[in-house]
Each structure stands twice: as structure tokens, then as C-alpha cells.
Design an enzyme around this catalytic site. Sequence first.
Site, PDB file in Angstrom:
ATOM      1  N   LYS A  68       0.843  -1.442  -0.035  1.00 33.32           N
ATOM      2  CA  LYS A  68       0.177  -0.093   0.163  1.00 33.32           C
ATOM      3  C   LYS A  68       0.735   1.316   0.039  1.00 33.32           C
ATOM      4  O   LYS A  68       1.887   1.271   0.489  1.00 33.32           O
ATOM      5  CB  LYS A  68      -1.203   0.090   1.155  1.00 33.32           C
ATOM      6  CG  LYS A  68      -2.250  -1.247   1.341  1.00 33.32           C
ATOM      7  CD  LYS A  68      -2.999  -0.782   0.052  1.00 33.32           C
ATOM      8  CE  LYS A  68      -4.199  -1.667   0.114  1.00 33.32           C
ATOM      9  NZ  LYS A  68      -5.227  -1.252   0.817  1.00 33.32           N
ATOM     10  N   ARG A 103      -4.407 -10.105   3.295  1.00 34.19           N
ATOM     11  CA  ARG A 103      -4.405 -10.038   1.883  1.00 34.19           C
ATOM     12  C   ARG A 103      -3.082  -9.539   1.534  1.00 34.19           C
ATOM     13  O   ARG A 103      -2.546  -8.550   1.866  1.00 34.19           O
ATOM     14  CB  ARG A 103      -5.611  -9.066   1.324  1.00 34.19           C
ATOM     15  CG  ARG A 103      -5.426  -9.033  -0.236  1.00 34.19           C
ATOM     16  CD  ARG A 103      -6.010  -8.006  -0.889  1.00 34.19           C
ATOM     17  NE  ARG A 103      -5.671  -6.548  -0.602  1.00 34.19           N
ATOM     18  CZ  ARG A 103      -4.333  -6.200  -1.073  1.00 34.19           C
ATOM     19  NH1 ARG A 103      -3.500  -6.801  -1.984  1.00 34.19           N
ATOM     20  NH2 ARG A 103      -4.037  -5.006  -0.837  1.00 34.19           N
TER      21      ARG A 103
END
Length: 124
Positions: A68, A103
Amino acid sequence: YLHAPYEVYRLLEARIAACLAAGIPRARIAVDPGIGFGPDLAPNLALIASFALLHDLGCAVMAGVSRKSFIARIVPGTPAAARLPGTLAATVMAAAQGVQLHRVHDAAEARQALAVWEAAARSG
């Protein structure tokens, strides 16, 4: 965008209520606080530090922290493909707070990091 963990908690609580009202059993619901969707670093870090709070919702908790952009905000200039160390740090932090689902893009590396953390946690 929600800025505080308790705001995310309340939003997820409302969505869970809607799922329950639609007949979805709580055991089939997982919540994801949406790490990385905020425009600022601080709210994302606050959410990561507050994963444990989400367990009070009575559902599985998922951490989607892999590669991210918040990692590049901490270490500027880090391209997505080079964010594995940051991903592993956040993944282990999530696991330490009881997060059940992760994830990740780099499954083998994440599994190894979690296995080492789990082994060390059990030995202490």
C-alpha cells in the site's frame, strides 16, 4: 474519508447490521477497515494500530496492507514492487492483534514472517 478508528468501527458496525438484517450469518462476515484508502498517513497508521478494536464486532478481521501507498509515505520513493519489508511489518503487527485474514501479494514471504512471529510468540 473516515479519520479515526472509532469512525471506521461505527461504519463497519452499521454494515454488519445490514448484512445480518439481510440474513447473512455473522460467522460468514469479515471486516476490512480499508487501509490505504485515506489521503493521509496518520489515519492509516491509527487503523493499523487499532486492529484489535475490530474484534469487538464479532466477525473475522482482514488486513489488506500489502504494498500500500502508506508504506511509501513512510519511506518516500519506495515503488510498490519494493514495499515487501513494510508489508511484512504491517502484516505481523496485524497478526499480533489477532487479525485472521491477510491479503498479500507475496504469500510465501508473508507466511514465513508470520511463522517466525508465531514461533517466537509461543516460546515466550
